[in-house]
Design an enzyme around this catalytic site. Structure first.
Site, mmCIF file in Angstrom:
data_model
loop_
_atom_site.group_PDB
_atom_site.id
_atom_site.type_symbol
_atom_site.label_atom_id
_atom_site.label_comp_id
_atom_site.label_asym_id
_atom_site.label_seq_id
_atom_site.Cartn_x
_atom_site.Cartn_y
_atom_site.Cartn_z
ATOM 1 N N CYS A 4 16.997 56.165 -20.891
ATOM 2 C CA CYS A 4 15.734 56.736 -21.570
ATOM 3 C C CYS A 4 14.570 56.981 -20.443
ATOM 4 O O CYS A 4 14.196 58.073 -20.238
ATOM 5 C CB CYS A 4 15.146 55.902 -22.426
HETATM 6 N N1 SAJ Z 1 11.845 47.624 -16.561
HETATM 7 C C1 SAJ Z 1 10.804 47.114 -15.603
HETATM 8 N N2 SAJ Z 1 9.780 46.661 -16.108
HETATM 9 C C2 SAJ Z 1 9.445 46.611 -17.263
HETATM 10 C C3 SAJ Z 1 10.159 47.124 -18.197
HETATM 11 C C4 SAJ Z 1 11.236 47.561 -17.825
HETATM 12 O O1 SAJ Z 1 11.088 47.013 -14.477
HETATM 13 O O2 SAJ Z 1 8.237 46.130 -17.496
HETATM 14 C C5 SAJ Z 1 12.690 48.280 -16.252
HETATM 15 C C6 SAJ Z 1 14.149 47.487 -17.042
HETATM 16 O O3 SAJ Z 1 14.462 46.501 -16.065
HETATM 17 C C7 SAJ Z 1 15.042 48.653 -17.097
HETATM 18 C C8 SAJ Z 1 14.130 49.959 -17.195
HETATM 19 O O4 SAJ Z 1 12.834 49.537 -16.812
HETATM 20 O O5 SAJ Z 1 15.830 48.875 -15.818
HETATM 21 C C9 SAJ Z 1 14.260 50.375 -18.774
HETATM 22 O O6 SAJ Z 1 13.980 49.045 -19.636
HETATM 23 P P1 SAJ Z 1 13.606 49.345 -21.162
HETATM 24 O O7 SAJ Z 1 13.199 47.858 -21.467
HETATM 25 O O8 SAJ Z 1 12.559 50.425 -21.276
HETATM 26 O O9 SAJ Z 1 15.011 49.523 -21.747
HETATM 27 P P2 SAJ Z 1 15.451 50.529 -22.451
HETATM 28 O O10 SAJ Z 1 15.962 51.771 -21.455
HETATM 29 O O11 SAJ Z 1 16.608 50.126 -23.381
HETATM 30 O O12 SAJ Z 1 14.294 51.391 -23.121
HETATM 31 C C10 SAJ Z 1 14.416 51.467 -24.702
HETATM 32 C C11 SAJ Z 1 13.619 52.828 -24.901
HETATM 33 N N3 SAJ Z 1 13.850 52.932 -26.528
HETATM 34 C C12 SAJ Z 1 14.062 54.295 -26.654
HETATM 35 O O13 SAJ Z 1 14.021 55.099 -25.924
HETATM 36 C C13 SAJ Z 1 14.225 54.596 -28.110
HETATM 37 C C14 SAJ Z 1 12.099 52.293 -24.674
HETATM 38 O O14 SAJ Z 1 11.324 53.348 -25.477
HETATM 39 C C15 SAJ Z 1 11.697 50.988 -25.224
HETATM 40 O O15 SAJ Z 1 10.204 50.651 -24.957
HETATM 41 C C16 SAJ Z 1 12.377 49.809 -24.706
HETATM 42 O O16 SAJ Z 1 13.999 50.347 -25.011
HETATM 43 C C17 SAJ Z 1 12.144 48.642 -25.310
HETATM 44 O O17 SAJ Z 1 10.747 48.446 -25.280
HETATM 45 O O18 SAJ Z 1 13.175 47.762 -25.194
#
Ligand code: SAJ
Length: 425
Positions: free
Chosen positions: A261
């Site tokens: 995403c």
């Molecule tokens: N990450 C960082 N710093 C942060 C947060 C995340 O480096 O502060 C990195 C993570 O390590 C990862 C990537 O970003 O590599 C994405 O992390 P994520 O927590 O956003 O995980 P996703 O990809 O599963 O995102 C999903 C998304 N949900 C949908 O698209 C429906 C996102 O919108 C959500 O915010 C996220 O889940 C969530 O909050 O868990």
């Protein structure tokens, strides 16, 4: 009993299919991947989720499972398209899956049907790409059937927010379409569904919320790089800023941004805005910053090695973690693979270990992994590494730890005479 065809049985389509089956819909589950269909017929679901597996096996009598919509004699009342929308190596959106799914639906479309697109797309896709394909049926999206867009927000593994209770937004080509789509979601969801002006606003909502996350991560990544130079601990600063009860939202620096995403969705808007003559300089810069983090992580290691008069080349380096986030097996867009490539280019003698994704592991378990390395790069903050007793690093004579997820206690590591560098700390 209403018939619903769900095209794409992945982490979005499959949970929706189960939810519909539980709510007395006759589900026609369509997935091009023969293996997915065969597994489902044998009760094996396409994602790791015990609870969902149980629910599926209780409701699978309501399922028809096929690889192509044309194999079903059932006439669907509703079609939901939940197919992947990846980007290619130039970050350009690949819409083939959506186009193919729309062609399948177009061939089965009947007056009064409702068609919903859930895949993440750039604003305009529903009306400019899907609608014309559906109207090849001879039916009109403004008079004969309803066409809506409702972005998925499912967050795999999230225990608090599930498909059922995550609020949704939707837009449709007609007022009747909005009502029909709203009635469908109200029949299976417990959450609020906000109806927006048109499909475009709903498409833009999903892109905005994920681009919001990407730019905020880029912001803290840039702060981390700056604080590295200034000897400031960025984790402390984020903790400090988080004491502000309003107008601050903590994000955390790391070795990169992975998943299907966050690193992908902004490119949908960046590319489509170009065709409107607008350049998203800020979104592009955020992507550039986040995509620089894997190399930055490898540079941190090189700098620490130099302090010990060592080179990356020939050094026994362990890369821990290939999945894109903790305790999942998903490696899509994972920054770990960029780190791996950089370390290989620099001639490191590499060991690789990830407890959730074992295909590239060079060791069976973490003990074997730690035994044969002198330097450790942590690229995924699995619970296993976060809870490992520090003594294990000492016992295995680990000399440097580069913590790509700032997931270890820095002072504990330093107290064991192990060099430590995090991202911004
Ligand atoms: N990450 C960082 N710093 C942060 C947060 C995340 O480096 O502060 C990195 C993570 O390590 C990862 C990537 O970003 O590599 C994405 O992390 P994520 O927590 O956003 O995980 P996703 O990809 O599963 O995102 C999903 C998304 N949900 C949908 O698209 C429906 C996102 O919108 C959500 O915010 C996220 O889940 C969530 O909050 O868990």
């Amino acid at each position: 009993m209403k018939n619903i065809a769900i095209l794409g049985l992945g982490y979005v389509g499959f949970p929706l299919a189960v939810l519909c089956a539980e709510n007395n819909y006759d589900v026609i589950g369509v997935d091009k991947n023969q293996k997915v269909i065969e597994n489902l017929k044998n009760g094996k679901i396409p994602l790791e989720d015990e609870q969902l597996s149980t629910r599926y096996n209780l409701s699978k009598d309501n399922f028809e499972l096929i690889t192509d919509l044309k194999h079903s004699d059932t006439e669907p009342d509703i079609f939901v398209i939940c197919v992947p929308t990846p980007v290619d190596e130039n970050h350009l959106p690949i819409l083939d899956y959506i186009e193919n799914a729309s062609e399948s639906v177009s061939r089965r479309l009947k007056r009064g049907n409702l068609v919903i697109l859930e895949s993440t797309v750039h604003p305009g896709t529903t009306e400019e790409i899907v609608l014309p394909i559906l109207e090849k049926s001879g039916l009109s999206a403004y008079k004969d059937f309803s066409l809506a867009y409702c972005p998925e927000r499912i967050d795999p593994g999230n225990k608090k927010w599930s498909l059922k209770n995550i609020p949704r937004v939707l837009g449709a080509t007609t007022e009747e379409g909005k009502e029909q789509a709203n009635d469908f979601y109200k029949s299976v969801l417990e959450s609020e569904v906000k109806i927006l002006k048109s499909p475009r606003e709903a498409e833009a909502t999903k892109i905005m919320e994920n681009a919001f996350r990407d730019i905020n991560i880029a912001f803290v990544n840039e702060m981390a790089k700056s604080f590295d130079k200034a000897g400031i601990d960025v984790s402390e600063v984020i903790k400090g800023a988080s004491t502000k009860p309003f107008a601050f939202m903590a994000h955390y620096p790391g070795c990169g941004v992975g998943g299907h995403c966050i690193p992908v969705d902004p490119y949908y808007l960046i590319e489509s805005a170009k065709s409107n003559g607008f350049s998203h300089r800020f979104l592009s810069l955020a992507r550039e910053i986040n995509e620089s983090m894997p190399e930055y992580t490898v540079e941190l290691l090189a700098d620490e090695l130099n302090k010990q008069q060592k080179a990356t080349s020939g050094s026994r380096i362990g890369l821990y973690g290939l999945t894109y986030k903790a305790d999942v097996e998903d490696t899509r867009e994972s920054p770990s693979f960029h780190i791996l490539k950089k370390l290989e280019e620099k001639g490191a003698k590499l060991e690789i270990y990830d407890p959730f994704y074992r295909e590239k592991n060079t060791k069976e378990d973490i003990d074997e992994f730690l035994k044969d390395i002198d330097y450790l790069v942590i690229a995924t903050d699995h619970t296993e590494i976060k809870t490992l007793p520090i003594e294990k690093f000492k016992k295995n004579n680990i000399k440097i730890i580069i913590d790509g997820k700032n997931c270890l206690e820095k002072k504990d590591i330093l107290n064991h005479d192990i060099s430590y560098k995090g991202i911004g700390r």
